[in-house]
Design a protein around this motif. Structure first.
Motif, PDB file in Angstrom:
ATOM      1  N   LYS A 140       5.994   4.787  -2.085  1.00 57.02           N
ATOM      2  CA  LYS A 140       5.143   3.829  -2.440  1.00 57.02           C
ATOM      3  C   LYS A 140       3.812   3.824  -1.550  1.00 57.02           C
ATOM      4  O   LYS A 140       3.747   3.862  -0.598  1.00 57.02           O
ATOM      5  N   LEU A 141       2.385   4.092  -2.497  1.00 60.98           N
ATOM      6  CA  LEU A 141       1.194   4.203  -1.960  1.00 60.98           C
ATOM      7  C   LEU A 141       0.354   3.177  -2.009  1.00 60.98           C
ATOM      8  O   LEU A 141       0.303   2.629  -3.014  1.00 60.98           O
ATOM      9  N   GLU A 142      -0.260   2.795  -0.788  1.00 62.50           N
ATOM     10  CA  GLU A 142      -1.201   1.828  -1.039  1.00 62.50           C
ATOM     11  C   GLU A 142      -2.615   2.428  -0.574  1.00 62.50           C
ATOM     12  O   GLU A 142      -2.673   2.959   0.413  1.00 62.50           O
ATOM     13  N   PHE A 143      -3.716   2.496  -1.280  1.00 61.04           N
ATOM     14  CA  PHE A 143      -4.873   3.039  -0.760  1.00 61.04           C
ATOM     15  C   PHE A 143      -5.964   2.107  -0.845  1.00 61.04           C
ATOM     16  O   PHE A 143      -6.349   1.516  -1.761  1.00 61.04           O
ATOM     17  N   GLU A 144      -6.924   2.044   0.095  1.00 60.90           N
ATOM     18  CA  GLU A 144      -8.113   1.180   0.348  1.00 60.90           C
ATOM     19  C   GLU A 144      -9.357   2.025   0.822  1.00 60.90           C
ATOM     20  O   GLU A 144      -9.063   2.904   1.680  1.00 60.90           O
ATOM     21  N   SER A 145     -10.382   2.053  -0.147  1.00 60.38           N
ATOM     22  CA  SER A 145     -11.703   2.558   0.426  1.00 60.38           C
ATOM     23  C   SER A 145     -12.807   1.489   0.531  1.00 60.38           C
ATOM     24  O   SER A 145     -12.684   0.545  -0.126  1.00 60.38           O
ATOM     25  N   LEU A 146     -13.469   1.798   1.699  1.00 62.70           N
ATOM     26  CA  LEU A 146     -14.607   0.766   1.884  1.00 62.70           C
ATOM     27  C   LEU A 146     -15.853   1.565   1.664  1.00 62.70           C
ATOM     28  O   LEU A 146     -15.962   2.865   2.382  1.00 62.70           O
ATOM     29  N   LYS A 147     -16.825   1.058   0.942  1.00 62.42           N
ATOM     30  CA  LYS A 147     -17.916   2.104   0.866  1.00 62.42           C
ATOM     31  C   LYS A 147     -19.255   1.183   0.924  1.00 62.42           C
ATOM     32  O   LYS A 147     -19.050  -0.176   0.196  1.00 62.42           O
ATOM     33  N   LEU A 212     -22.446  -0.793   5.959  1.00 63.05           N
ATOM     34  CA  LEU A 212     -21.431   0.250   6.184  1.00 63.05           C
ATOM     35  C   LEU A 212     -22.171   1.601   6.406  1.00 63.05           C
ATOM     36  O   LEU A 212     -22.803   1.986   5.477  1.00 63.05           O
ATOM     37  N   LYS A 213     -22.069   2.110   7.618  1.00 58.33           N
ATOM     38  CA  LYS A 213     -22.401   3.483   8.030  1.00 58.33           C
ATOM     39  C   LYS A 213     -21.541   4.355   7.753  1.00 58.33           C
ATOM     40  O   LYS A 213     -21.725   5.756   7.711  1.00 58.33           O
ATOM     41  N   GLU A 214     -20.226   4.127   7.768  1.00 54.07           N
ATOM     42  CA  GLU A 214     -19.189   5.398   7.514  1.00 54.07           C
ATOM     43  C   GLU A 214     -18.240   4.721   6.494  1.00 54.07           C
ATOM     44  O   GLU A 214     -17.917   3.890   6.508  1.00 54.07           O
ATOM     45  N   THR A 215     -18.204   5.887   5.470  1.00 57.05           N
ATOM     46  CA  THR A 215     -17.309   5.496   4.169  1.00 57.05           C
ATOM     47  C   THR A 215     -15.727   5.466   4.926  1.00 57.05           C
ATOM     48  O   THR A 215     -15.434   6.548   5.593  1.00 57.05           O
ATOM     49  N   THR A 216     -14.973   4.214   4.588  1.00 57.99           N
ATOM     50  CA  THR A 216     -13.574   4.528   5.245  1.00 57.99           C
ATOM     51  C   THR A 216     -12.545   4.635   4.012  1.00 57.99           C
ATOM     52  O   THR A 216     -12.598   3.756   3.075  1.00 57.99           O
ATOM     53  N   HIS A 217     -11.326   5.591   4.210  1.00 60.35           N
ATOM     54  CA  HIS A 217     -10.542   5.617   3.286  1.00 60.35           C
ATOM     55  C   HIS A 217      -9.258   5.457   4.136  1.00 60.35           C
ATOM     56  O   HIS A 217      -8.821   5.877   5.093  1.00 60.35           O
ATOM     57  N   SER A 218      -8.325   4.412   3.932  1.00 61.44           N
ATOM     58  CA  SER A 218      -7.165   4.238   4.416  1.00 61.44           C
ATOM     59  C   SER A 218      -6.061   4.100   3.454  1.00 61.44           C
ATOM     60  O   SER A 218      -5.871   3.690   2.291  1.00 61.44           O
ATOM     61  N   LEU A 219      -4.760   4.971   3.744  1.00 60.96           N
ATOM     62  CA  LEU A 219      -3.740   4.704   2.997  1.00 60.96           C
ATOM     63  C   LEU A 219      -2.548   4.588   3.911  1.00 60.96           C
ATOM     64  O   LEU A 219      -2.527   4.965   5.148  1.00 60.96           O
ATOM     65  N   ARG A 220      -1.619   3.939   3.246  1.00 61.36           N
ATOM     66  CA  ARG A 220      -0.268   3.309   3.802  1.00 61.36           C
ATOM     67  C   ARG A 220       0.808   4.166   2.703  1.00 61.36           C
ATOM     68  O   ARG A 220       0.506   3.769   1.542  1.00 61.36           O
TER      69      ARG A 220
END
Ligand code: NAI
Ligand code: OAA
Length: 265
Positions: A140-147, A212-220
């Motif tokens: 089961k995958l949850e993906f979040e991106s901040l841009k 936001l200075k850095e694009t962030t990708h997080s996954l669980r």
């Protein structure tokens, strides 16, 4: 010496070509470059000493051992079968894999010729770990991106909407398949993660974060045996804020793994 051909002459192709010699000297050489705009192809080819090619046929005629793609989801869909018929393809526009017809066609072309389509880690890392989940099953995958809002501007999913420069907002929430249709230049990483892990359940949230200075990708990701959380914050390219510079480096690292005497998987 492994011959490398490049499709694209934009932000990521430029980082790749400019860092190539220092990373892969003595093992690989860039022999040709092809993009949609011949003047840009010529400029980058002149910098690297590679041939400037007008067409895919011209590029493939150089007999590269690997073609690397930095040209977008549609370009990957258009070229993959022809490339795979002749040689190996390393791609960053993983979003193409959200289209089952493309995936089947690419797989058939690769099987038919014995060549391989390799999806690079891009702006995240850990596709090897995610592949482990695919073999284990039940992920089961949850993906979040901040841009930053400007890196999402113009995406089809915004339907002309301008994102706020003052407050954070959810630009998208839903399935990864829908996310790549709506944000084809922003969420290739999520499709790569989903495809690599063969997650049975997945969803993504894309947040627009002013300043936001850095694009962030997080996954669980979890199954019954393993729970992992990965997070990546990377600098956007100064010329194309949609793309993280690290995505170009991931292709250099991929070629390193394919050609070095010791590889880290
Ligand atoms: N997996 C990942 O982490 C990431 C993947 N990407 C993918 O990489 C792509 C390229 O990113 P950038 O270099 O920043 O984009 P860019 O817009 O700066 O450059 C795109 C280049 O591709 C060329 N191109 C487009 N369509 C073409 C076609 N049909 N034939 C030949 N050349 C074509 C353009 O002429 C241009 O040189 C993005 O569109 C996205 O799909 C981007 C960032 C991260
Ligand atoms: O560069 C990034 O941070 C990710 C990106 O645009 C994509 O996956 O399409």
């Amino acid at each position: 010496m492994e011959k490398i051909a490049v499709i694209g002459a934009g932000a990521l192709a430029r980082v790749f070509c400019r860092r190539f010699a220092a990373a892969l000297a003595g093992r690989c050489e860039i022999t040709g470059i092809m993009s949609r705009t011949f003047e840009k192809t010529e400029a980058l080819a002149a910098e690297t000493g590679a041939a400037a090619c007008r067409t895919l046929d011209d590029l493939l005629a150089l007999n590269p051992g690997y073609v690397v793609e930095f040209a977008g989801v549609q370009a990957l869909k258009d070229y993959a079968s022809a490339v795979l018929a002749r040689t190996n393809l390393i791609a960053v526009s993983a979003g193409a894999l959200a289209d089952p017809a493309f995936r089947a066609k690419a797989e058939e072309a690769a099987r038919g010729s014995g060549h391989r389509l390799i999806i690079a880690n891009g702006a995240i890392g850990g596709l090897d770990l995610l592949r482990t989940y695919a073999l284990m099953g039940g992920a089961k995958l949850e993906f979040e991106s901040l841009k930053a809002p400007k890196s999402l501007a113009g995406a089809p999913g915004l339907k002309g909407r301008t994102l706020s420069e003052e407050r954070e907002e959810v630009a998208f929430s839903g399935s990864i398949d829908e996310a790549i249709r709506e944000f084809p230049k922003n969420v290739n990483v999520a499709v790569a993660a989903r495809a690599a892990s063969a997650a049975e359940q997945s969803r993504m949230t894309l947040r627009s974060v002013p300043g936001l200075k850095e694009t962030t990708h997080s996954l669980r990701i979890e199954n019954q045996l393993l729970h992992a959380e990965l997070s990546f914050s990377s600098r956007p390219d100064p010329e194309n804020p949609r793309s993280s510079v690290s995505a170009a480096w991931s292709v250099l690292a991929c070629l390193d793994a394919l050609t070095a005497p010791i590889a880290f998987f």
